[in-house]
Design an enzyme around this catalytic site. Structure first.
Site, PDB file in Angstrom:
ATOM      1  N   THR A 138      15.275  53.031  71.283  1.00  0.00           N
ATOM      2  CA  THR A 138      15.811  51.739  70.849  1.00  0.00           C
ATOM      3  C   THR A 138      15.392  50.667  71.829  1.00  0.00           C
ATOM      4  O   THR A 138      15.454  50.878  73.050  1.00  0.00           O
ATOM      5  CB  THR A 138      17.354  51.685  70.708  1.00  0.00           C
ATOM      6  OG1 THR A 138      17.751  50.312  70.639  1.00  0.00           O
ATOM      7  CG2 THR A 138      18.114  52.318  71.833  1.00  0.00           C
ATOM      8  N   ASP A 140      17.041  48.198  72.339  1.00  0.00           N
ATOM      9  CA  ASP A 140      18.283  47.665  72.930  1.00  0.00           C
ATOM     10  C   ASP A 140      18.691  48.399  74.212  1.00  0.00           C
ATOM     11  O   ASP A 140      19.536  47.903  74.953  1.00  0.00           O
ATOM     12  CB  ASP A 140      19.437  47.773  71.930  1.00  0.00           C
ATOM     13  CG  ASP A 140      19.309  46.791  70.775  1.00  0.00           C
ATOM     14  OD1 ASP A 140      18.338  46.009  70.775  1.00  0.00           O
ATOM     15  OD2 ASP A 140      20.170  46.808  69.879  1.00  0.00           O
TER      16      ASP A 140
HETATM   17  O1  F6P Z   1      18.842  48.242  67.090  1.00  0.00           O
HETATM   18  C1  F6P Z   1      17.616  47.649  67.261  1.00  0.00           C
HETATM   19  C2  F6P Z   1      17.579  46.290  66.614  1.00  0.00           C
HETATM   20  O2  F6P Z   1      16.316  45.737  66.892  1.00  0.00           O
HETATM   21  C3  F6P Z   1      18.701  45.353  67.066  1.00  0.00           C
HETATM   22  O3  F6P Z   1      18.431  44.758  68.306  1.00  0.00           O
HETATM   23  C4  F6P Z   1      18.757  44.389  65.914  1.00  0.00           C
HETATM   24  O4  F6P Z   1      20.036  43.842  65.765  1.00  0.00           O
HETATM   25  C5  F6P Z   1      18.438  45.252  64.735  1.00  0.00           C
HETATM   26  O5  F6P Z   1      17.723  46.360  65.206  1.00  0.00           O
HETATM   27  C6  F6P Z   1      17.654  44.524  63.666  1.00  0.00           C
HETATM   28  O6  F6P Z   1      17.473  45.357  62.594  1.00  0.00           O
HETATM   29  P1  F6P Z   1      16.608  44.988  61.305  1.00  0.00           P
HETATM   30  O7  F6P Z   1      15.198  45.387  61.606  1.00  0.00           O
HETATM   31  O8  F6P Z   1      17.203  45.797  60.221  1.00  0.00           O
HETATM   32  O9  F6P Z   1      16.719  43.508  61.085  1.00  0.00           O
END
Ligand code: F6P
Length: 360
Positions: A138, A140
């Site tokens: 991740t 994050d």
């Molecule tokens: O969990 C990883 C992440 O990049 C977060 O930081 C973000 O909120 C989310 O995924 C965004 O997801 P999506 O690609 O579904 O918009």
């Protein structure tokens, strides 16, 4: 014992997924095992299974290629998180379905690559009898049990590069520029990139902010002759007593989509400081492209270690990084409670020591 292993990538993509797939396939081939990659996340494991034979010799440029050649999903029937991170049990029929595929394909084990959501799914599959190991992914960096997840360093490099670029334009125009980065519940990207890119204000979900504090930071800079200010804000940052800023409609079996706090902060700062302010939302640029050197090494270590765990029959474990090398922890130690930036930890203390405002 079967000489075949499976790989599945779940959740949002990030740089380094293909590098892990490559490392797993190579390390498996070294043991004489075949690797199979399931397509489109866990859905691809339901019969009729959708998969690719992963002959690593046939796969080019995997170390540097962004995204995942297998595809991935962070919505649908295989989601273990909804709303603001609330846990969700999988339909038992899905677990039985995945197990049936593993059995029918005579698989020795499965490498499940994912973040908190996908590894929570993996844990439920493991409890349902699927022999699997986890690899922490991740941008994050919010998984417990590992000091770093792969993808994080690449996202920080992207955000730092953005700050470097914004620096010169903010300075040329005497503006405040707010950079919104990802980081749903944890501000690791914001604080690392903020320190690396010389931000003046860093707003993270762990430290609720006040506009007074930001205004004072901008004014302090003005008094010191610095007529521009760089603010980096994690998408999950909140004003004291405030709410997450979300975008789009809440969808079933999905975590809420965050986004928009950068614009909110920019508008308020312009009003309160009387300075021209702009906002830049980095968005999915942080998730795309080639992994950094560090991530390539981490992905290679993680992939090799995952195969070793399968060889040793250490199912239900996740490979992890301890700051110098790889180890493993139980998946249960990594999921459930997110790893957030300690407000009194060394990164926060470093930021404050350098005069960076954390908004409190
Ligand atoms: O969990 C990883 C992440 O990049 C977060 O930081 C973000 O909120 C989310 O995924 C965004 O997801 P999506 O690609 O579904 O918009």
């Amino acid at each position: 014992m079967a000489d075949r292993i499976g790989i599945v990538t779940g959740g949002g993509d990030c740089p380094g997924l293909n590098a892990v797939i490559r490392a797993v396939s190579k390390a498996a081939a070294k043991r004489g095992w075949e690797s199979v990659g399931f397509l489109g996340g866990y859905e691809g494991m339901l019969q009729p299974a959708q998969f690719l034979q992963l002959k690593y010799q046939d796969l080019g440029n995997m170390l540097t290629r962004g995204g995942t050649i297998l595809g991935t999903a962070n919505r649908g029937r295989f989601s273990a998180k909804t709303g603001h991170g609330e846990g969700r049990r999988l339909d038992p029929a899905l677990i039985t379905g995945v197990k049936a595929t593993m059995d029918s394909m005579n698989m020795r084990g499965l490498v499940s690559i994912g973040g908190d959501g996908s590894l929570s799914i993996a844990q439920q599959l493991f409890e349902g009898g699927v022999p699997l190991v986890g690899v922490p992914k991740t941008i994050d960096n919010d998984l417990q049990g590992t000091t770093m997840t792969f993808g994080f360093d690449s996202a920080v490099a992207c955000a730092t590069d953005a700050l470097d670029r914004l620096h010169s334009t903010a300075e040329s125009h005497n503006r405040v520029i707010v950079l919104e980065v990802m980081g749903r519940y944890a501000g690791w990207i914001a604080i690392y990139a903020g320190i690396a890119g010389g931000a003046d204000v860093i707003l993270i979900p762990e430290v609720p902010f006040s506009y007074d504090s930001i205004r004072e930071a901008v004014h302090r800079r003005e008094e010191a002759g610095k007529h521009f200010t760089l603010v980096i804000v994690a998408e999950g940052a909140k004003e004291k007593d405030g709410q997450f800023v979300t975008s789009g409609q809440q969808q079933e079996n999905r975590e809420a989509r965050l986004g928009g706090i950068g614009a909110v902060v920019a508008e308020e700062v312009e009003k309160r400081c009387g300075k021209e302010t702009r906002v830049c939302v980095l968005g999915h640029l942080q998730r795309g492209g080639c992994p950094t050197n560090f991530d390539r090494v981490l992905c290679s270590m993680f992939g090799a270690q995952a195969v070793e765990l399968i060889a040793d029959g250490r199912f239900g474990e996740m490979v992890a990084f301890d700051g110098s090398g790889v180890k493993s922890v139980k998946i249960t130690e990594a999921i459930g409670q997110l790893k957030t930036v300690p407000p009194g930890g060394s990164l926060s203390r470093t930021a404050r020591a350098l005069g960076i405002c954390l908004g409190d």
